[in-house]
Design a protein around this motif. Structure first.
Motif, PDB file in Angstrom:
ATOM      1  N   THR A  80      -5.863  25.593 -53.748  1.00  0.00           N
ATOM      2  CA  THR A  80      -5.396  24.473 -52.928  1.00  0.00           C
ATOM      3  C   THR A  80      -6.547  23.534 -52.595  1.00  0.00           C
ATOM      4  OG1 THR A  80      -5.738  25.728 -50.884  1.00  0.00           O
ATOM      5  CG2 THR A  80      -3.526  25.765 -51.816  1.00  0.00           C
ATOM      6  N   GLU A  89       0.428  17.637 -57.003  1.00  0.00           N
ATOM      7  CA  GLU A  89       0.119  17.051 -55.703  1.00  0.00           C
ATOM      8  C   GLU A  89       1.406  16.935 -54.896  1.00  0.00           C
ATOM      9  OE1 GLU A  89      -2.153  13.077 -53.988  1.00  0.00           O
ATOM     10  OE2 GLU A  89      -0.915  12.906 -55.801  1.00  0.00           O
ATOM     11  N   ASN A 137      -2.777  19.727 -52.766  1.00  0.00           N
ATOM     12  CA  ASN A 137      -2.871  19.965 -54.208  1.00  0.00           C
ATOM     13  C   ASN A 137      -2.849  21.471 -54.475  1.00  0.00           C
ATOM     14  OD1 ASN A 137      -3.269  17.147 -54.711  1.00  0.00           O
ATOM     15  ND2 ASN A 137      -5.388  17.390 -54.036  1.00  0.00           N
ATOM     16  N   TYR A 183      -2.750  20.634 -62.031  1.00  0.00           N
ATOM     17  CA  TYR A 183      -2.258  20.986 -60.702  1.00  0.00           C
ATOM     18  C   TYR A 183      -1.186  19.980 -60.306  1.00  0.00           C
ATOM     19  CZ  TYR A 183      -5.407  17.256 -58.951  1.00  0.00           C
ATOM     20  OH  TYR A 183      -6.046  16.061 -58.722  1.00  0.00           O
ATOM     21  N   GLU A 205      -5.907  16.425 -48.956  1.00  0.00           N
ATOM     22  CA  GLU A 205      -6.363  15.066 -48.678  1.00  0.00           C
ATOM     23  C   GLU A 205      -5.669  14.616 -47.397  1.00  0.00           C
ATOM     24  OE1 GLU A 205      -5.302  12.789 -52.137  1.00  0.00           O
ATOM     25  OE2 GLU A 205      -5.799  14.472 -53.454  1.00  0.00           O
ATOM     26  N   HIS A 244      -1.800  15.243 -48.244  1.00  0.00           N
ATOM     27  CA  HIS A 244      -1.438  15.593 -49.615  1.00  0.00           C
ATOM     28  C   HIS A 244      -2.041  16.965 -49.916  1.00  0.00           C
ATOM     29  CE1 HIS A 244      -1.367  10.990 -50.573  1.00  0.00           C
ATOM     30  NE2 HIS A 244      -0.422  11.364 -49.728  1.00  0.00           N
ATOM     31  N   LYS A 274      -0.733  16.230 -61.987  1.00  0.00           N
ATOM     32  CA  LYS A 274      -2.116  15.769 -62.047  1.00  0.00           C
ATOM     33  C   LYS A 274      -2.867  16.497 -63.168  1.00  0.00           C
ATOM     34  CE  LYS A 274      -3.454  13.384 -59.062  1.00  0.00           C
ATOM     35  NZ  LYS A 274      -3.450  11.918 -58.852  1.00  0.00           N
ATOM     36  N   ARG A 294       3.196  15.478 -51.685  1.00  0.00           N
ATOM     37  CA  ARG A 294       2.950  14.320 -50.829  1.00  0.00           C
ATOM     38  C   ARG A 294       3.977  14.207 -49.698  1.00  0.00           C
ATOM     39  NH1 ARG A 294       0.092  10.177 -53.218  1.00  0.00           N
ATOM     40  NH2 ARG A 294       1.533   8.633 -52.381  1.00  0.00           N
TER      41      ARG A 294
END
Length: 453
Positions: free
Chosen positions: A23, A284, A148, A282, A26, A146, A267, A286
């Motif tokens: 993980t 993302e 990931n 990975y 952001e 966010h 991504k 959101r």
């Protein structure tokens, strides 16, 4: 219960390895003054250059700071990274400057023009200006978290070897598994919005008269009142995903692939044709509002729930019909309905939430994943039973005169005060453009207080 991947993981005693979901997070936040208005101070000079520092940058507005963590394989490591980088940012802020803790922006100025936009590289600045001319200022100012998430490389290698007749390359495994995971998160996005939606109201000057919701909602940001969405993407495969987005660029619906604001993004490459060839690395997520009750805007239990969902989607799967596109379109509509519900009302899909959490509990118990996951599920079930325990339910109780301004300022002051009391000062950005490696960041950030793996 389990799909063929799940059964293979169980048979080969790899559940523990599969649970080590990578993980990174952001976190976007606005810099504000003590009155809850956008700060007029420049980007803090002690943290390098806003256009080149990959760990503390800016977003649409010059005042919108974004903290980015390196990927980690442990919940606490991820949050400690975010905590330590955020402390660095807090200590670099000007006097009387703070970080706004809510997803919906603080008090915006009456004049919302290009002077508010972020200073950036020429390419990024051109993109930001394009967004400004398309949507104006307000629609681009909600902030969020966010998350990931990635599957352990050893699991990818195992699946390649175990299903050698189906997959010829690691890329084939990645491009098979990640769309399944993405479908799961889209299908149950409504549940995440119910549990973690935290944008019930906006400041008075955010919406134009008559445009906003007429009552507090679970999440403005996760509803049609939030970020603009101009087309639906196809998550059934990486090829169809890429085709939809590239056609949207070609048709002028969006300027570039960066303007695709879907709740989940694949991504691995900025070029979608390369993504198909090099594989999804990975995904993302959101769909998370800032959690204003947590210093780093995300609780450990929330991140652990995301890890549990990720493992479940890998080992069980997500969709129950052959028509993935139709099922996910229904899920998107469910999310819209949940997002605009009154936060203190029972969820329209309460019975579906109970059924799904019961399946998750069966999954955790069968695999003996541990008490930490049962604690997370207990918390989820409590919130399904009592909407006042959800983030939006709690925030409704903090609204004064239709606003969360007083609450937001109080939380911002508390977190800033806490941050300034910490003894350690990270100076790794000083005298540089801020563009240091993840290893340099790790070595200098914790000073023995924490050692990420």
């Amino acid at each position: 219960m389990f799909n063929e991947i799940g059964n293979a993981i169980i048979k080969n005693r790899l559940v523990g390895k599969a649970a080590k979901i990578g993980t990174g997070i952001e976190v976007e936040r606005d810099r504000i003054d003590e009155s809850g208005h956008l700060s007029t101070q420049p980007y803090p000079h002690d943290i390098g250059n806003e256009a080149t520092n990959p760990w503390i940058t800016n977003d649409f507005l010059e005042t919108m700071s974004e903290v980015v963590t390196p990927p980690a394989k442990n919940d606490l490591d991820t949050l400690h990274y975010s905590y330590a980088i955020t402390l660095t940012l807090r200590k670099a802020l000007a006097k009387n400057e703070m970080l706004w803790p809510l997803s919906m922006p603080p008090v915006l100025p009456k004049v919302k023009d290009e002077s508010l936009l972020a200073k950036a590289s020429p390419k990024k600045r051109k993109y930001i200006e394009g967004l400004y001319h398309r949507y104006g200022v307000s629609r681009q100012t909600p902030s969020g978290v966010h998350i990931n998430v990635s599957i352990d490389d050893e699991i990818i290698a195992f699946l390649l070897e175990h299903f050698g007749t189906r997959f010829k390359r690691s890329v084939d495994v990645q491009n098979y598994v990640y769309p399944i995971v993405a479908q799961g998160f889209i299908k149950y996005r409504w549940l995440l919005t119910y549990l973690f939606g935290a944008s019930p109201v906006a400041q008075a000057n955010y919406f134009k008269p008559g445009e906003g919701p007429t009552h507090p909602v679970r999440s403005i940001r996760q509803s049609s009142y939030g970020y603009p969405t101009s087309f639906a993407v196809d998550y059934s495969s990486v090829e169809k995903y890429a085709e939809k987005i590239m056609n949207a660029v070609k048709d002028g619906k969006i300027m570039s692939i960066a303007e695709f604001y879907g709740a989940v993004r694949f991504k691995g490459s900025k070029d979608l044709n390369e993504l198909k060839e090099k594989g999804i690395k990975y995904i993302e997520l959101r769909m998370f509002d800032l959690d204003p009750t947590a210093d780093v805007a995300l609780k450990t239990t929330t991140l652990r729930f995301v890890r549990l969902l990720m493992l479940y989607f890998v080992m069980v799967g997500s969709t129950s019909t052959d028509d993935v596109t139709a099922e996910l379109a229904t899920a998107q509509q469910m999310n819209e309905e949940v997002a605009v519900e009154n936060p203190t009302d029972k969820c329209k899909y309460e019975s579906e939430a109970r059924e799904f959490t019961a399946r998750l509990r069966e999954f955790v118990n069968y695999l003996e994943l541990g008490p930490e996951y049962l604690e997370v599920l207990n918390d989820v079930e409590d919130k399904v039973n009592n909407p006042n325990l959800t983030l939006s339910g709690y925030l409704v109780s903090q609204i004064k005169d239709g606003s969360l301004l007083d609450f937001g300022i109080a939380k911002a002051k508390q977190y800033q005060s806490d941050g300034l009391e910490s003894k350690y000062q990270f100076n790794g950005f000083k005298g540089t453009d801020g563009n240091i490696s993840a290893e340099q960041l790790k070595q200098g950030l914790f000073d023995g207080n924490w050692q990420p793996k």
